[in-house]
Design a protein around this motif. Structure first.
Motif, PDB file in Angstrom:
ATOM      1  N   ALA A  36       0.759  -1.248   0.095  1.00 21.08           N
ATOM      2  CA  ALA A  36       0.190  -0.016  -0.210  1.00 21.08           C
ATOM      3  C   ALA A  36       1.233   1.435  -0.191  1.00 21.08           C
ATOM      4  CB  ALA A  36      -0.557  -0.397   1.313  1.00 21.08           C
ATOM      5  N   VAL A  37       1.832   0.764   0.786  1.00 29.83           N
ATOM      6  CA  VAL A  37       2.657   2.494   0.563  1.00 29.83           C
ATOM      7  C   VAL A  37       3.763   2.467  -0.848  1.00 29.83           C
ATOM      8  CG1 VAL A  37       5.353   3.408   2.107  1.00 29.83           C
ATOM      9  CG2 VAL A  37       3.389   1.672   3.573  1.00 29.83           C
ATOM     10  N   LEU A  38       3.887   1.194  -0.986  1.00 25.82           N
ATOM     11  CA  LEU A  38       4.600   1.589  -2.672  1.00 25.82           C
ATOM     12  C   LEU A  38       3.804   2.115  -3.395  1.00 25.82           C
ATOM     13  CD1 LEU A  38       6.294  -1.948  -2.498  1.00 25.82           C
ATOM     14  CD2 LEU A  38       7.556   0.835  -2.559  1.00 25.82           C
ATOM     15  N   ASP A  39       2.385   1.360  -3.540  1.00 29.27           N
ATOM     16  CA  ASP A  39       1.544   2.167  -4.133  1.00 29.27           C
ATOM     17  C   ASP A  39       1.053   3.776  -4.323  1.00 29.27           C
ATOM     18  OD1 ASP A  39       0.709  -0.225  -5.787  1.00 29.27           O
ATOM     19  OD2 ASP A  39      -1.052  -1.026  -4.211  1.00 29.27           O
ATOM     20  N   LEU A  44       2.280   9.709  -5.420  1.00 29.37           N
ATOM     21  CA  LEU A  44       2.540  11.013  -5.318  1.00 29.37           C
ATOM     22  C   LEU A  44       3.657  11.200  -6.401  1.00 29.37           C
ATOM     23  CD1 LEU A  44       1.810  10.300  -1.306  1.00 29.37           C
ATOM     24  CD2 LEU A  44       0.838  11.951  -3.138  1.00 29.37           C
ATOM     25  N   GLY A  45       3.457  10.166  -7.586  1.00 31.31           N
ATOM     26  CA  GLY A  45       5.003  11.104  -8.155  1.00 31.31           C
ATOM     27  C   GLY A  45       6.614  10.749  -7.488  1.00 31.31           C
ATOM     28  N   VAL A  46       6.739   9.632  -6.548  1.00 36.99           N
ATOM     29  CA  VAL A  46       8.006   8.884  -6.272  1.00 36.99           C
ATOM     30  C   VAL A  46       8.075   7.843  -7.290  1.00 36.99           C
ATOM     31  CG1 VAL A  46       8.912   7.110  -4.763  1.00 36.99           C
ATOM     32  CG2 VAL A  46       7.809   9.630  -3.837  1.00 36.99           C
ATOM     33  N   THR A  47       9.577   7.815  -7.889  1.00 37.03           N
ATOM     34  CA  THR A  47       9.488   7.274  -9.295  1.00 37.03           C
ATOM     35  C   THR A  47      11.115   5.810  -8.934  1.00 37.03           C
ATOM     36  OG1 THR A  47      11.129   9.326 -10.775  1.00 37.03           O
ATOM     37  CG2 THR A  47       8.824   8.823 -11.073  1.00 37.03           C
ATOM     38  N   LEU A  64       9.566  -5.671  -4.243  1.00 35.35           N
ATOM     39  CA  LEU A  64       9.429  -4.356  -5.173  1.00 35.35           C
ATOM     40  C   LEU A  64       9.281  -5.081  -6.611  1.00 35.35           C
ATOM     41  CD1 LEU A  64       9.665  -1.806  -4.942  1.00 35.35           C
ATOM     42  CD2 LEU A  64      12.375  -2.150  -5.981  1.00 35.35           C
ATOM     43  N   GLY A  65       9.284  -6.230  -6.936  1.00 34.64           N
ATOM     44  CA  GLY A  65       9.181  -7.387  -8.384  1.00 34.64           C
ATOM     45  C   GLY A  65       7.482  -7.332  -8.222  1.00 34.64           C
ATOM     46  N   GLN A  66       7.048  -7.722  -7.632  1.00 37.50           N
ATOM     47  CA  GLN A  66       5.602  -8.153  -7.372  1.00 37.50           C
ATOM     48  C   GLN A  66       5.281  -6.452  -7.492  1.00 37.50           C
ATOM     49  OE1 GLN A  66       4.209  -9.503  -3.260  1.00 37.50           O
ATOM     50  NE2 GLN A  66       2.521  -9.330  -4.319  1.00 37.50           N
ATOM     51  N   PHE A  67       5.654  -5.578  -6.939  1.00 41.36           N
ATOM     52  CA  PHE A  67       4.523  -4.100  -7.317  1.00 41.36           C
ATOM     53  C   PHE A  67       4.797  -3.687  -8.986  1.00 41.36           C
ATOM     54  CE2 PHE A  67       6.338   0.516  -7.614  1.00 41.36           C
ATOM     55  CZ  PHE A  67       4.648   0.536  -7.170  1.00 41.36           C
ATOM     56  N   LEU A  68       6.396  -4.083  -9.159  1.00 45.43           N
ATOM     57  CA  LEU A  68       6.728  -3.935 -10.998  1.00 45.43           C
ATOM     58  C   LEU A  68       5.752  -4.033 -11.553  1.00 45.43           C
ATOM     59  CD1 LEU A  68      10.540  -3.549 -10.360  1.00 45.43           C
ATOM     60  CD2 LEU A  68       8.839  -1.630  -9.997  1.00 45.43           C
ATOM     61  N   ARG A  69       5.178  -5.570 -11.305  1.00 45.19           N
ATOM     62  CA  ARG A  69       4.560  -6.922 -12.484  1.00 45.19           C
ATOM     63  C   ARG A  69       3.286  -6.007 -11.859  1.00 45.19           C
ATOM     64  NH1 ARG A  69       7.852 -10.665 -10.195  1.00 45.19           N
ATOM     65  NH2 ARG A  69       6.118 -10.871  -8.731  1.00 45.19           N
ATOM     66  N   THR A  70       2.738  -5.762 -10.381  1.00 48.16           N
ATOM     67  CA  THR A  70       1.257  -5.300 -10.420  1.00 48.16           C
ATOM     68  C   THR A  70       1.051  -4.352 -11.173  1.00 48.16           C
ATOM     69  OG1 THR A  70       1.397  -4.724  -8.690  1.00 48.16           O
ATOM     70  CG2 THR A  70       0.974  -7.915  -8.614  1.00 48.16           C
ATOM     71  N   LYS A  72       3.291  -1.921 -12.834  1.00 52.77           N
ATOM     72  CA  LYS A  72       3.810  -1.036 -13.636  1.00 52.77           C
ATOM     73  C   LYS A  72       4.136   0.770 -13.371  1.00 52.77           C
ATOM     74  CE  LYS A  72       1.784  -4.772 -16.419  1.00 52.77           C
ATOM     75  NZ  LYS A  72       1.705  -5.955 -16.020  1.00 52.77           N
ATOM     76  N   PRO A  73       3.999   0.897 -12.047  1.00 50.57           N
ATOM     77  CA  PRO A  73       4.530   2.341 -12.238  1.00 50.57           C
ATOM     78  C   PRO A  73       6.175   2.684 -13.385  1.00 50.57           C
ATOM     79  CG  PRO A  73       5.935   1.683 -10.440  1.00 50.57           C
ATOM     80  CD  PRO A  73       5.157  -0.238 -11.429  1.00 50.57           C
ATOM     81  N   GLN A  74       5.965   4.151 -13.623  1.00 49.50           N
ATOM     82  CA  GLN A  74       6.936   4.477 -13.920  1.00 49.50           C
ATOM     83  C   GLN A  74       7.704   4.461 -12.937  1.00 49.50           C
ATOM     84  OE1 GLN A  74       6.618   9.209 -14.313  1.00 49.50           O
ATOM     85  NE2 GLN A  74       8.959   9.005 -14.909  1.00 49.50           N
ATOM     86  N   ALA A  75       9.526   3.662 -13.126  1.00 49.50           N
ATOM     87  CA  ALA A  75       9.869   3.869 -11.933  1.00 49.50           C
ATOM     88  C   ALA A  75      11.149   4.113 -12.075  1.00 49.50           C
ATOM     89  CB  ALA A  75       9.574   2.462 -10.621  1.00 49.50           C
ATOM     90  N   GLU A  76      12.389   3.897 -11.497  1.00 53.22           N
ATOM     91  CA  GLU A  76      13.758   3.995 -11.943  1.00 53.22           C
ATOM     92  C   GLU A  76      14.161   3.338 -10.446  1.00 53.22           C
ATOM     93  OE1 GLU A  76      11.805   7.538 -13.014  1.00 53.22           O
ATOM     94  OE2 GLU A  76      12.843   7.775 -11.345  1.00 53.22           O
ATOM     95  N   ILE A  77      14.651   1.857 -10.677  1.00 55.40           N
ATOM     96  CA  ILE A  77      15.075   1.223  -9.634  1.00 55.40           C
ATOM     97  C   ILE A  77      16.718   1.153 -10.039  1.00 55.40           C
ATOM     98  CG2 ILE A  77      14.832  -1.091  -8.909  1.00 55.40           C
ATOM     99  CD1 ILE A  77      12.109   0.106  -9.463  1.00 55.40           C
ATOM    100  N   ALA A  78      16.856   1.502  -8.140  1.00 62.25           N
ATOM    101  CA  ALA A  78      18.218   1.028  -7.753  1.00 62.25           C
ATOM    102  C   ALA A  78      18.004   0.075  -6.648  1.00 62.25           C
ATOM    103  CB  ALA A  78      18.384   2.625  -7.122  1.00 62.25           C
ATOM    104  N   THR A  79      19.063  -0.892  -7.574  1.00 60.66           N
ATOM    105  CA  THR A  79      19.853  -2.011  -6.009  1.00 60.66           C
ATOM    106  C   THR A  79      20.561  -2.477  -6.007  1.00 60.66           C
ATOM    107  OG1 THR A  79      19.291  -4.492  -6.085  1.00 60.66           O
ATOM    108  CG2 THR A  79      20.069  -4.193  -7.728  1.00 60.66           C
TER     109      THR A  79
END
Length: 327
Positions: A36-39, A44-47, A64-70, A72-79
């Motif tokens: 819910a926080v990720l959504d 709110l514009g966090v990418t 985070l992978g589950q979030f990206l799959r379900t 599909k946000p605009q996102a820049e992922i740092a790991t």
């Protein structure tokens, strides 16, 4: 949400979201609440989302992978890679070997469910492994399209210069806040000189700068702050003067201490992108609202002087956690 450029060719949301606490170190997991926080962060514009293979271990990248799959946000992922732990243990080894770099990257790509990692950090640097060899291995991954940008965590300025000479470094991630300012001496100036972005983690001092804690505070099961030197009762009592200064300015500006702490960091350079972490919607929304707080030059200078005048009591980590810092 405004955007900031870590380098001229890589922009991210002005505030990122540190996801570590959704998996461990700050009490029990709650994947439903974390999702819910990720959504909401995406709404709110966090990418810019920050994770690492060691968080969990592995659970955080999977979440985070589950979030990206379900979503599909605009996102820049740092790991990140480099800290090797057994599940349930805090003890760690640091592995920067070229063979491990490749294995770790392939595993992170699979857990995240992406074809390319936007920003791939060396989580901790092993002084026994020449940084040039590490950068060559990462450069190969860039050439193959598996990662887009290279980052370094908790790096010293001399090592950063050596690394950047092999392949451009996009970002440095190191702890930086009102009570952790060592990077201001050499690392931040080096980043500015070389055109490298800076990503402060624990920008709220692991919650201390929010004003929520005092010497009577106790931490629940699974909260690693219970063992950190700065969070002992005596040291928190010694350090409370820093929070009092932040509280005073927050009252004058009708905002929260957390928002002041984030506004102060954002004022330190256009290439700086803090990544506060939280598992609660209330604090997520409060942190994001902090990007709209503007401090005047006089307010920044007064806060700098007040905080610099007080020595911070206690080390950032235990001896085990200090491995690989300023390497």
């Amino acid at each position: 949400m405004h955007r900031r450029y870590l380098t001229p060719n890589f922009s991210v949301s002005a505030l990122g979201l540190g996801c570590m606490g959704m998996s461990e170190f700050y009490g029990p997991r709650d994947d439903v609440r974390s999702m819910a926080v990720l959504d909401r962060a995406a709404d709110l514009g966090v990418t810019f989302f920050d994770t690492a293979d060691t968080y969990g271990p592995f659970h955080n990248e999977e979440l985070l992978g589950q979030f990206l799959r379900t979503r599909k946000p605009q996102a820049e992922i740092a790991t990140k890679f480099g800290i090797v732990r057994n599940p349930g243990e805090y003890r760690r080894e640091i592995d920067n070997s070229p063979a491990y770099v490749r294995r770790a990257c392939e595993a992170s790509l699979k857990r995240l469910g992406v074809e390319q990692i936007d920003l791939y950090y060396v989580h901790r640097i092993n002084p026994a492994q020449p940084i040039e060899e590490v950068m060559h291995a990462l450069s190969d991954l860039v050439a193959e399209g598996k990662i887009a940008h290279i980052g370094l965590c908790e790096v010293s300025a001399p090592t950063l210069r050596r690394a950047h000479a092999v392949h451009p470094v996009t970002a440095v991630q190191t702890e930086y806040s009102l009570w952790t300012r060592e990077v201001e001496t050499e690392v931040l100036p080096a980043c500015t000189e070389l055109g490298i972005g800076f990503v402060p983690y624990s920008p709220l001092g692991r919650g201390f700068l929010t004003g929520a804690f005092d010497k009577e505070t106790t931490f629940g099961e699974g909260d690693f702050r219970a063992n950190l030197p700065r969070f002992s009762a005596d040291n928190m009592a010694s350090n409370i003067g820093i929070v009092d200064r932040v509280r005073h300015l927050a009252a004058n500006k009708d905002c929260t201490p957390a928002q002041i702490a984030l506004a102060w960091l954002l004022s330190k350079g256009r290439h700086i992108v803090p990544i506060p972490g939280t598992k609660r919607l209330k604090y997520l929304e409060e942190n994001i609202a902090g990007t709209d707080i503007t401090l005047t030059p006089n307010e920044i200078a007064a806060l700098d002087r007040a905080v610099a005048a007080q020595d911070v009591a206690g080390a950032r980590y235990t001896t085990e956690g200090m491995k690989g810092l300023n390497a």
